[in-house]
Design an enzyme around this catalytic site. Structure first.
Site, PDB file in Angstrom:
ATOM      1  N   SER A 127      40.481  46.784  33.846  1.00  0.00           N
ATOM      2  CA  SER A 127      40.800  46.629  35.412  1.00  0.00           C
ATOM      3  C   SER A 127      39.752  45.812  36.084  1.00  0.00           C
ATOM      4  O   SER A 127      38.858  45.426  35.523  1.00  0.00           O
ATOM      5  CB  SER A 127      41.042  47.968  35.976  1.00  0.00           C
ATOM      6  OG  SER A 127      39.806  48.648  36.044  1.00  0.00           O
ATOM      7  N   LYS A 128      40.045  45.610  37.483  1.00  0.00           N
ATOM      8  CA  LYS A 128      39.262  44.870  38.161  1.00  0.00           C
ATOM      9  C   LYS A 128      37.766  45.525  38.244  1.00  0.00           C
ATOM     10  O   LYS A 128      36.740  44.991  38.187  1.00  0.00           O
ATOM     11  CB  LYS A 128      39.635  44.939  39.600  1.00  0.00           C
ATOM     12  CG  LYS A 128      40.794  44.010  40.078  1.00  0.00           C
ATOM     13  CD  LYS A 128      40.565  43.464  41.035  1.00  0.00           C
ATOM     14  CE  LYS A 128      41.568  42.275  41.378  1.00  0.00           C
ATOM     15  NZ  LYS A 128      43.211  43.120  41.892  1.00  0.00           N
ATOM     16  N   ARG A 129      37.697  46.856  38.123  1.00  0.00           N
ATOM     17  CA  ARG A 129      36.322  47.673  37.991  1.00  0.00           C
ATOM     18  C   ARG A 129      35.521  47.128  36.694  1.00  0.00           C
ATOM     19  O   ARG A 129      34.287  47.449  36.623  1.00  0.00           O
ATOM     20  CB  ARG A 129      36.576  49.171  37.631  1.00  0.00           C
ATOM     21  CG  ARG A 129      36.464  49.771  39.064  1.00  0.00           C
ATOM     22  CD  ARG A 129      37.030  51.307  39.123  1.00  0.00           C
ATOM     23  NE  ARG A 129      38.448  51.181  38.922  1.00  0.00           N
ATOM     24  CZ  ARG A 129      39.304  51.783  38.218  1.00  0.00           C
ATOM     25  NH1 ARG A 129      38.687  52.920  37.551  1.00  0.00           N
ATOM     26  NH2 ARG A 129      40.510  51.878  38.115  1.00  0.00           N
ATOM     27  N   GLY A 144      34.647  44.201  36.230  1.00  0.00           N
ATOM     28  CA  GLY A 144      34.161  43.105  36.415  1.00  0.00           C
ATOM     29  C   GLY A 144      35.126  41.979  36.302  1.00  0.00           C
ATOM     30  O   GLY A 144      36.383  41.751  37.027  1.00  0.00           O
TER      31      GLY A 144
END
Ligand code: GLU
Length: 476
Positions: free
Chosen positions: A250-252, A254
């Site tokens: 996911s976006k988390r 990076g």
């Protein structure tokens, strides 16, 4: 039958690696089968869809080399077709208006939760009489349109990746909303599962290839195909891309957008190669380094894994370095020049640029590494601690001083390498030190530090732009 597959991105964000990998598998399959890879922009979420995201998605696909045929279908332009399909379901009694409010739905969900059951709609407005509907309308209630899903229905398909699949109607959450709320005699905005079926059928899609997070949607969509008497495509659900901890990337984690990978200095060749390996295992005897055309010649869903694919930066980096190391200096210079320009640097001439590209090429992992590696050839370096220490070692300055004097007298143009090698030996002899010490000290004087590419080529490149002697003298 010509194979027709599609990517159906929603332009609510930039091109995500998961979507790009889905695009790639569609493209590989289409090319393997001499079929067509098409695009559909699913822009019906008016608030979140943005033209700049569509642009980013198309650019990303082009950059990866995933060319499509026919102009992309714009979903929002097909709303009349979607509504007329809903109308036909209403007429056949396969869909109905449901006036249950959001508040009622919330409490239904809460009750089920308390009983430890999965949330679902209890189909309570399935069989309203016209009189009951009139009362709701008089109360000012707005209706969604729901498609009937019988709990006892069994849905089966043969998935190209996952084999025989079986779902029970009861596991699909109750009758499905296919259009948003709207005054009761109108049809509100049609929703995802319905529009996908109508559009895939319109585009004559033969194979729907998408991530396994769409499995439940596929079950629902098959029911819609049947209800609308449309022919059902073949499905292939590809494994998700996981982060190193095994959770969905996911976006988390990076970087997840294709444009980010591009900005970081990955090549489209390496990224496409790597994304193919995220879920597909190469047949025996095939190298793990390949072009997408080579992969397309061999691509088959039999070799697509069911298990999620863990993202491995080391492997991607390795592939990227392999691609960069395989490039000719001409190829490399073409991509280096714009990077140099961005820093305000320009090669004095093509030959010099090619030689610098050839010098740093073998040590690049990312294209952007080239910036730091090129910097000392365009900007005067500062003398770092290790360089300073080297120049203070016994005999170093004596040797370098002699070398500088000779260089000044002969005004070396950086071409005759025999001259340079000879000068190093002579300087070593004179200062009674080892040749290695002269080389290291010379490197310190030229680059300000001890690590860097091949010394003689470095020296030659700097000499050719008149930058060797002044750097040496500055150190002295
Ligand atoms: N717009 C959907 C998505 O991006 C398409 C899914 C599908 O391929 O049907 O997830």
């Amino acid at each position: 039958m010509t194979v027709r597959v599609r990517l159906a991105p929603s332009p609510t964000g930039t091109l995500h690696i998961g979507t790009a990998r889905t695009a790639l598998f569609n493209w590989l399959f289409a090319n393997r089968k001499d079929g067509k890879f098409l695009l559909r922009i699913e822009d019906t979420d008016k608030e979140r869809s943005k033209p700049e995201f569509t642009e980013n998605i198309l650019e990303g696909l082009e950059w990866l080399g995933l060319n499509w045929t026919e102009s992309p279908v714009i979903q929002s332009k097909r709303i009349e077709a979607h509504k007329s399909a809903i109308q036909s379901l209403l007429q056949k009694g396969l869909a109905y208006r449901c006036y249950v409010s959001d508040l009622e739905l919330d409490s239904m969900r809460e009750n089920l939760k308390k009983q430890g059951k999965a949330p679902r709609y209890d189909n309570r407005h399935r069989d309203l009489t016209p009189e009951q509907e009139k009362v709701f309308i008089a109360e000012g209630k707005q209706a969604v349109i729901r498609f009937r899903i019988d709990d006892n229905t069994s849905i089966q398909w043969k998935d190209l990746v996952r084999g025989e699949m079986k779902w029970l109607g009861a596991d699909l959450g109750g009758d499905m909303v296919i259009a948003r709320r709207s005054p009761s005699n109108e049809i509100g905005d049609p929703l995802y599962n319905l529009v996908v079926v109508v559009d895939d059928s319109y585009m004559k899609i033969t194979h729907v290839i998408r991530g396994e997070d769409h499995l439940a949607n596929t079950a629902k969509q098959i029911l819609l195909y049947q209800a609308l008497a449309l022919s059902i495509p073949t499905f292939a659900h590809t494994p998700l891309i996981l982060n190193p901890e095994g959770r969905k990337l996911s976006k988390r984690d990076g970087v997840t957008s294709i444009s980010d990978f591009k900005d970081m200095g990955y090549t489209p060749e390496a990224l496409a190669n790597y994304m193919t390996l995220l879920g597909w295992s190469v047949p025996e005897g095939m190298d793990e380094r390949f072009t997408i055309d080579e992969a397309a010649a061999k691509f088959d869903f039999d070799r697509v894994n069911k298990a999620g694919a863990k993202f491995d930066w080391d492997k991607l980096n390795w592939l990227n370095s392999q691609v960069l190391h395989s490039w000719s200096s001409e190829q490399l210079l073409k991509v280096l020049e714009p990077l140099w320009l961005r820093e305000g640097w320009k090669a004095p001439n093509n030959e010099w640029g090619l030689d610098l590209a050839e010098l740093i090429g073998p040590s690049l992992t990312l294209l952007n590494d080239s910036i730091e590696q090129s910097r000392p050839f365009f900007e005067e370096p500062t003398l770092e601690a290790d360089g300073k220490h080297q120049l203070q070692s016994e005999g170093a300055l004596k040797a370098i001083k002699y070398l500088a004097e000779e260089l000044k007298r002969d005004s070396w143009d950086g071409k005759d390498m025999f001259y340079a090698k000879n000068l190093v030996s002579k300087s070593a002899d004179l200062a009674e030190v080892k040749k290695g010490l002269v080389m290291k000290s010379l490197r310190a004087a030229l680059l300000g530090r001890l690590n860097g590419p091949d010394l003689m080529t470095t020296w030659s490149l700097l000499a050719r732009i008149g930058q060797d002697l002044n750097r040496i003298n500055r150190c002295l």
